[in-house]
Enzyme design. Sequence first.
Site, PDB file in Angstrom:
ATOM      1  N   ILE A  99      -3.442 -33.171 -19.725  1.00 37.26           N
ATOM      2  CA  ILE A  99      -2.865 -31.604 -18.978  1.00 37.26           C
ATOM      3  C   ILE A  99      -2.188 -31.285 -20.335  1.00 37.26           C
ATOM      4  CG2 ILE A  99      -0.188 -32.490 -18.673  1.00 37.26           C
ATOM      5  CD1 ILE A  99      -0.354 -30.037 -16.544  1.00 37.26           C
ATOM      6  N   SER A 100      -2.877 -30.090 -20.868  1.00 37.12           N
ATOM      7  CA  SER A 100      -3.328 -29.493 -21.968  1.00 37.12           C
ATOM      8  C   SER A 100      -1.562 -28.612 -22.104  1.00 37.12           C
ATOM      9  CB  SER A 100      -3.804 -27.753 -21.634  1.00 37.12           C
ATOM     10  OG  SER A 100      -4.882 -28.170 -22.357  1.00 37.12           O
ATOM     11  N   GLN A 101      -1.086 -28.550 -23.087  1.00 37.86           N
ATOM     12  CA  GLN A 101      -0.371 -28.564 -23.802  1.00 37.86           C
ATOM     13  C   GLN A 101       0.067 -26.673 -23.156  1.00 37.86           C
ATOM     14  OE1 GLN A 101      -0.600 -27.969 -28.292  1.00 37.86           O
ATOM     15  NE2 GLN A 101       1.671 -27.163 -28.232  1.00 37.86           N
TER      16      GLN A 101
END
Length: 212
Positions: free
Chosen positions: A59-61
């Site tokens: 899950i991206s920053q």
Amino acid sequence: MVRWSVSAELSRAVAAMGIRDPAVLRAIAEVPRDLFVPPRLRHQAGADQALPIGFGQTISQPFVVAFMTERLHLTGLERVLEVGTGSGYQTAILARLAAEVFSIEIVPELAARARAALLETLHLRNVRLRTGDGAAGWPEAAPFDRVLVTAAAPEVPPALTAQLAPGGRMVVPVGAAPGLQVLRAVDKGNDGVDLSTDLIPVRFVPLTGASG
């Protein structure tokens, strides 16, 4: 209550890092990121960092999610194609800012999790999901006003450029993965000519499928 306080804190954090679009900041504040994080990592949901979600994906920053979303220049009227549903977090952000979101995930297990979160828990009605190779796009639903790719491709996938409407914009990480890539905006002119602009260096997992 914990979810909302975490989301509000993330919104303030990305604002401090330069995100200015009020609609994007509001979406970050409204979407409970912990819903999309594996249970064992939910205590880290409020951190501005990428987290593993299994199957070699992340899950991206939150800052990167906000930055990519802001660079789509959404007005609320657009039909958006997302390549790489992943956890579904970015999808949920887009759903608050666009008319329709079409999202494709190649990993069946992740697609099932995202479907549960987006459709069964959040009850989003403007999201359509598909399991398959996102690099091929969603031809029968094209053209799209915006395309967002959430994994790095060696080059901009030609099928996605072809499905971008005149006047549309794609945001895509380009370069080898693992490693450092560049986030690129591709604008399709009304004359069909594409103009590319490099934005910031990023690190994404590789796009899998025909263009990975």
